[in-house]
Design a protein around this motif. Structure first.
Motif, PDB file in Angstrom:
ATOM      1  N   GLU A  14       0.858  -1.189   0.000  1.00  0.00           N
ATOM      2  CA  GLU A  14       0.000   0.000   0.000  1.00  0.00           C
ATOM      3  C   GLU A  14       0.888   1.230   0.000  1.00  0.00           C
ATOM      4  O   GLU A  14       1.873   1.281   0.733  1.00  0.00           O
ATOM      5  N   VAL A  15       0.559   2.197  -0.845  1.00  0.00           N
ATOM      6  CA  VAL A  15       1.320   3.440  -0.884  1.00  0.00           C
ATOM      7  C   VAL A  15       0.368   4.619  -1.031  1.00  0.00           C
ATOM      8  O   VAL A  15      -0.743   4.480  -1.541  1.00  0.00           O
ATOM      9  N   ILE A  16       0.844   5.746  -0.558  1.00  0.00           N
ATOM     10  CA  ILE A  16       0.205   7.024  -0.841  1.00  0.00           C
ATOM     11  C   ILE A  16       1.293   7.934  -1.372  1.00  0.00           C
ATOM     12  O   ILE A  16       2.286   8.186  -0.689  1.00  0.00           O
ATOM     13  N   VAL A  17       1.125   8.371  -2.615  1.00  0.00           N
ATOM     14  CA  VAL A  17       2.013   9.375  -3.190  1.00  0.00           C
ATOM     15  C   VAL A  17       1.174  10.628  -3.407  1.00  0.00           C
ATOM     16  O   VAL A  17      -0.040  10.557  -3.613  1.00  0.00           O
ATOM     17  N   SER A  18       1.823  11.763  -3.334  1.00  0.00           N
ATOM     18  CA  SER A  18       1.096  13.030  -3.382  1.00  0.00           C
ATOM     19  C   SER A  18       1.668  13.940  -4.449  1.00  0.00           C
ATOM     20  O   SER A  18       2.860  13.905  -4.737  1.00  0.00           O
ATOM     21  N   THR A  19       0.809  14.768  -5.012  1.00  0.00           N
ATOM     22  CA  THR A  19       1.181  15.763  -6.007  1.00  0.00           C
ATOM     23  C   THR A  19       0.886  17.138  -5.433  1.00  0.00           C
ATOM     24  O   THR A  19      -0.234  17.396  -4.984  1.00  0.00           O
ATOM     25  N   SER A  22      -0.028  23.893  -6.667  1.00  0.00           N
ATOM     26  CA  SER A  22       0.377  25.257  -6.325  1.00  0.00           C
ATOM     27  C   SER A  22      -0.815  26.195  -6.162  1.00  0.00           C
ATOM     28  O   SER A  22      -0.758  27.140  -5.377  1.00  0.00           O
ATOM     29  N   GLU A  23      -1.918  25.922  -6.865  1.00  0.00           N
ATOM     30  CA  GLU A  23      -3.097  26.787  -6.767  1.00  0.00           C
ATOM     31  C   GLU A  23      -3.683  26.782  -5.352  1.00  0.00           C
ATOM     32  O   GLU A  23      -4.163  27.797  -4.866  1.00  0.00           O
ATOM     33  N   THR A  24      -3.662  25.616  -4.716  1.00  0.00           N
ATOM     34  CA  THR A  24      -4.234  25.483  -3.376  1.00  0.00           C
ATOM     35  C   THR A  24      -3.164  25.427  -2.289  1.00  0.00           C
ATOM     36  O   THR A  24      -3.492  25.420  -1.104  1.00  0.00           O
ATOM     37  N   GLU A  25      -1.874  25.382  -2.720  1.00  0.00           N
ATOM     38  CA  GLU A  25      -0.743  25.252  -1.795  1.00  0.00           C
ATOM     39  C   GLU A  25      -0.930  24.052  -0.870  1.00  0.00           C
ATOM     40  O   GLU A  25      -0.682  24.110   0.332  1.00  0.00           O
ATOM     41  N   ASP A  26      -1.372  22.941  -1.465  1.00  0.00           N
ATOM     42  CA  ASP A  26      -1.621  21.718  -0.714  1.00  0.00           C
ATOM     43  C   ASP A  26      -1.319  20.524  -1.615  1.00  0.00           C
ATOM     44  O   ASP A  26      -1.143  20.667  -2.820  1.00  0.00           O
ATOM     45  N   PHE A  27      -1.293  19.350  -1.002  1.00  0.00           N
ATOM     46  CA  PHE A  27      -1.015  18.117  -1.728  1.00  0.00           C
ATOM     47  C   PHE A  27      -2.296  17.360  -2.034  1.00  0.00           C
ATOM     48  O   PHE A  27      -3.222  17.337  -1.229  1.00  0.00           O
ATOM     49  N   LEU A  28      -2.341  16.723  -3.206  1.00  0.00           N
ATOM     50  CA  LEU A  28      -3.423  15.826  -3.598  1.00  0.00           C
ATOM     51  C   LEU A  28      -2.886  14.411  -3.464  1.00  0.00           C
ATOM     52  O   LEU A  28      -1.889  14.052  -4.098  1.00  0.00           O
ATOM     53  N   ASP A  29      -3.514  13.597  -2.590  1.00  0.00           N
ATOM     54  CA  ASP A  29      -3.053  12.233  -2.328  1.00  0.00           C
ATOM     55  C   ASP A  29      -3.597  11.249  -3.354  1.00  0.00           C
ATOM     56  O   ASP A  29      -4.739  11.373  -3.805  1.00  0.00           O
ATOM     57  N   HIS A  30      -2.759  10.257  -3.700  1.00  0.00           N
ATOM     58  CA  HIS A  30      -3.131   9.166  -4.598  1.00  0.00           C
ATOM     59  C   HIS A  30      -2.782   7.868  -3.875  1.00  0.00           C
ATOM     60  O   HIS A  30      -1.606   7.602  -3.621  1.00  0.00           O
ATOM     61  N   LYS A  31      -3.785   7.059  -3.534  1.00  0.00           N
ATOM     62  CA  LYS A  31      -3.561   5.813  -2.803  1.00  0.00           C
ATOM     63  C   LYS A  31      -3.650   4.634  -3.764  1.00  0.00           C
ATOM     64  O   LYS A  31      -4.537   4.592  -4.628  1.00  0.00           O
ATOM     65  N   LYS A  32      -2.731   3.679  -3.594  1.00  0.00           N
ATOM     66  CA  LYS A  32      -2.733   2.473  -4.414  1.00  0.00           C
ATOM     67  C   LYS A  32      -2.415   1.284  -3.530  1.00  0.00           C
ATOM     68  O   LYS A  32      -1.541   1.356  -2.661  1.00  0.00           O
ATOM     69  N   THR A  33      -3.130   0.179  -3.714  1.00  0.00           N
ATOM     70  CA  THR A  33      -2.880  -1.047  -2.959  1.00  0.00           C
ATOM     71  C   THR A  33      -2.664  -2.197  -3.941  1.00  0.00           C
ATOM     72  O   THR A  33      -3.052  -2.123  -5.102  1.00  0.00           O
ATOM     73  N   GLY A  74       3.667   7.609  -9.124  1.00  0.00           N
ATOM     74  CA  GLY A  74       4.805   8.198  -8.438  1.00  0.00           C
ATOM     75  C   GLY A  74       4.503   9.604  -7.963  1.00  0.00           C
ATOM     76  O   GLY A  74       3.501  10.203  -8.331  1.00  0.00           O
ATOM     77  N   GLY A  75       5.393  10.105  -7.138  1.00  0.00           N
ATOM     78  CA  GLY A  75       5.273  11.459  -6.620  1.00  0.00           C
ATOM     79  C   GLY A  75       5.926  11.568  -5.259  1.00  0.00           C
ATOM     80  O   GLY A  75       6.776  10.754  -4.885  1.00  0.00           O
ATOM     81  N   HIS A  76       5.505  12.576  -4.514  1.00  0.00           N
ATOM     82  CA  HIS A  76       5.998  12.787  -3.151  1.00  0.00           C
ATOM     83  C   HIS A  76       5.511  11.617  -2.297  1.00  0.00           C
ATOM     84  O   HIS A  76       4.312  11.341  -2.246  1.00  0.00           O
ATOM     85  N   LEU A  77       6.435  10.901  -1.659  1.00  0.00           N
ATOM     86  CA  LEU A  77       6.040   9.729  -0.876  1.00  0.00           C
ATOM     87  C   LEU A  77       5.500  10.152   0.483  1.00  0.00           C
ATOM     88  O   LEU A  77       6.216  10.714   1.301  1.00  0.00           O
ATOM     89  N   THR A  78       4.227   9.887   0.694  1.00  0.00           N
ATOM     90  CA  THR A  78       3.566  10.218   1.951  1.00  0.00           C
ATOM     91  C   THR A  78       3.515   9.014   2.876  1.00  0.00           C
ATOM     92  O   THR A  78       3.707   9.135   4.080  1.00  0.00           O
ATOM     93  N   LYS A  79       3.280   7.812   2.301  1.00  0.00           N
ATOM     94  CA  LYS A  79       3.197   6.593   3.111  1.00  0.00           C
ATOM     95  C   LYS A  79       3.509   5.397   2.226  1.00  0.00           C
ATOM     96  O   LYS A  79       3.124   5.367   1.061  1.00  0.00           O
ATOM     97  N   ALA A  80       4.195   4.407   2.808  1.00  0.00           N
ATOM     98  CA  ALA A  80       4.435   3.148   2.106  1.00  0.00           C
ATOM     99  C   ALA A  80       4.491   2.029   3.130  1.00  0.00           C
ATOM    100  O   ALA A  80       5.137   2.158   4.165  1.00  0.00           O
ATOM    101  N   THR A  81       3.798   0.938   2.836  1.00  0.00           N
ATOM    102  CA  THR A  81       3.837  -0.251   3.674  1.00  0.00           C
ATOM    103  C   THR A  81       4.596  -1.327   2.909  1.00  0.00           C
ATOM    104  O   THR A  81       4.169  -1.745   1.831  1.00  0.00           O
ATOM    105  N   VAL A  82       5.740  -1.748   3.460  1.00  0.00           N
ATOM    106  CA  VAL A  82       6.560  -2.760   2.797  1.00  0.00           C
ATOM    107  C   VAL A  82       5.817  -4.087   2.819  1.00  0.00           C
ATOM    108  O   VAL A  82       5.300  -4.511   3.852  1.00  0.00           O
ATOM    109  N   LEU A  83       5.765  -4.749   1.664  1.00  0.00           N
ATOM    110  CA  LEU A  83       5.073  -6.026   1.542  1.00  0.00           C
ATOM    111  C   LEU A  83       6.039  -7.189   1.771  1.00  0.00           C
ATOM    112  O   LEU A  83       5.796  -8.047   2.607  1.00  0.00           O
TER     113      LEU A  83
END
Length: 114
Positions: A14-19, A22-33, A74-83
């Protein structure tokens, strides 16, 4: 070790990468399992204003999409669970790398002590 950098490969479930948006000055998370090959992990360790370590990493993962074709996330790594395994190398640097807010962009960037 005060500061350093790291790199790695492996397999995650399981991972969460973020993009950064700049418009919102925040990250958009993308989760994949599922079965995710950690193709590339790169990052650095710097120090925040309170002297605590701050990790900044980006990663790319490959997986099979719904039609069993290879795909990448891919992107900014927010979370990763090693399998199964993760082979990560950490390399210390001799100088402390600090952080500061860049007044033009509002982004937390490296601050080098001279």
């Amino acid at each position: 070790m005060l500061s350093g950098y790291f790199q790695g490969i492996g397999a995650c479930g399981e991972v969460i990468v973020s993009t950064y948006q700049s418009e919102t000055e925040d990250f958009l998370d993308h989760k994949k399992t599922g079965m995710l090959e950690l193709v590339s992990l790169m990052g650095n360790i710097s120090m925040d204003d309170s002297g605590s370590p701050l990790l900044h990493s980006h990663a790319s993962f490959s997986y099979l999409n719904d039609t069993d074709e290879p795909a990448i996330i891919g992107g900014h790594l927010t979370k990763a669970t090693v399998l199964y395994t993760a082979e990560i190398t950490i390399v210390p640097v001799n100088n402390e790398i600090g952080r500061m807010i860049d007044p033009l962009t509002g982004i937390n960037v490296w601050k080098f002590n001279h």
